[in-house]
Design an enzyme around this catalytic site. Structure first.
Site, PDB file in Angstrom:
ATOM      1  N   GLU A  92       0.828  -1.207   0.000  1.00 26.92           N
ATOM      2  CA  GLU A  92       0.000   0.000   0.000  1.00 26.92           C
ATOM      3  C   GLU A  92       0.863   1.258   0.000  1.00 26.92           C
ATOM      4  O   GLU A  92       1.777   1.404   0.792  1.00 26.92           O
ATOM      5  CB  GLU A  92      -0.932   0.001   1.212  1.00 26.92           C
ATOM      6  CG  GLU A  92      -1.933  -1.144   1.222  1.00 26.92           C
ATOM      7  CD  GLU A  92      -2.931  -1.112   0.060  1.00 26.92           C
ATOM      8  OE1 GLU A  92      -3.001  -0.063  -0.634  1.00 26.92           O
ATOM      9  OE2 GLU A  92      -3.615  -2.115  -0.154  1.00 26.92           O
ATOM     10  N   CYS A 155      -8.256  -1.655   7.848  1.00 25.15           N
ATOM     11  CA  CYS A 155      -6.891  -1.693   7.318  1.00 25.15           C
ATOM     12  C   CYS A 155      -6.385  -0.280   7.016  1.00 25.15           C
ATOM     13  O   CYS A 155      -5.286   0.101   7.436  1.00 25.15           O
ATOM     14  CB  CYS A 155      -6.828  -2.567   6.076  1.00 25.15           C
ATOM     15  SG  CYS A 155      -7.040  -4.332   6.407  1.00 25.15           S
ATOM     16  N   HIS A 181      -1.560  -5.564   2.063  1.00 24.53           N
ATOM     17  CA  HIS A 181      -2.743  -6.414   1.995  1.00 24.53           C
ATOM     18  C   HIS A 181      -2.356  -7.764   1.409  1.00 24.53           C
ATOM     19  O   HIS A 181      -1.543  -7.832   0.479  1.00 24.53           O
ATOM     20  CB  HIS A 181      -3.828  -5.778   1.114  1.00 24.53           C
ATOM     21  CG  HIS A 181      -4.797  -4.940   1.878  1.00 24.53           C
ATOM     22  ND1 HIS A 181      -4.939  -3.586   1.676  1.00 24.53           N
ATOM     23  CD2 HIS A 181      -5.678  -5.270   2.851  1.00 24.53           C
ATOM     24  CE1 HIS A 181      -5.876  -3.108   2.490  1.00 24.53           C
ATOM     25  NE2 HIS A 181      -6.331  -4.114   3.214  1.00 24.53           N
TER      26      HIS A 181
END
Length: 224
Positions: A92, A155, A181
């Site tokens: 991410e 998240c 993730h």
């Protein structure tokens, strides 16, 4: 279960903090936590990996994470989370200051259009070398990608909250952090990845993050 990292106190605070979540949304297991458990105690670039489990609960997850960062002063914190429907490890890039839950968390909370941190910046970038991590993980034979969105569930809440903590000086000076993730396990649905491959990929990504300070310093290109 390795959900209380306070019992593990290596000398000199040379720590990598690796977190996963408990199961949510009806699942019986969460690969993010299984990966973290598998890497607990590993030594990477002179640092020991401490695994800790976060609750899939807004606010509570950040409270737990802040206590862990304050207690262990990790040089690097990598949080893992499950993303059903993704086919690769997703590094991410950014966390945004919004909670917008499609489903309720594990305590029944479902915030809609609320800030993670009232008055905080709109977004924070990961401070990990995600392009270098990408290349190394792909070279290890594990599917990997750079992701431009961590969603708006717990998240993203944790990614934004972690980067806000580090920006405000929680933890040791120069500490870095980010979020990955991970796909479902084969028993959970399709697409999926075997646990052993995900463990290998995260292990590779951690080594790279410890050895490479930034993509800019490495001269990393935009291949992904």
């Amino acid at each position: 279960m390795l959900n209380d990292a306070s019992r593990f106190s290596p000398a000199a605070k040379r720590v990598i903090l690796l977190t996963g979540f408990d199961p949510f949304g009806g699942d019986m297991q969460n690969p993010s936590w299984l990966i973290a458990q598998a890497l607990h105690g590993q030594r990477i670039a002179g640092h020991v990996v401490i695994a800790a489990q976060l609750p899939t609960v807004f606010d509570e997850a950040l409270q737990h994470l802040q206590a862990l960062v304050a207690a262990h002063q990790p040089a690097l914190t990598l949080c893992l989370g499950q993303a059903g429907g993704r086919a690769a490890l997703s590094l991410e890039r950014i966390g945004i200051n919004i909670n917008d839950a499609r489903i309720a968390d594990n305590r029944g909370h479902q915030p809609i259009d609320t800030p993670v941190v009232p008055g905080g910046p709109a977004a924070y970038f990961s401070t990990l070398p995600i392009k270098a991590m990408l290349r190394a993980t792909l070279c290890a034979g594990v599917p990997c990608e750079v992701s431009q969105t961590a969603g708006t569930f717990v998240c993203n809440h944790v990614l934004y909250g972690l980067m806000h903590m580090l920006a405000r000086g929680t933890g040791q000076a120069g500490a870095r952090g980010g979020f990955v993730h991970v796909p479902w396990l084969p028993a959970q649905g399709t697409p999926h990845l075997p646990l052993r491959d995900m463990v290998r990929g995260i292990h590779t990504a951690l080594w790279t993050a410890m050895l490479v300070q930034s993509d800019i310093a490495l001269g990393a290109g935009a291949t992904y």
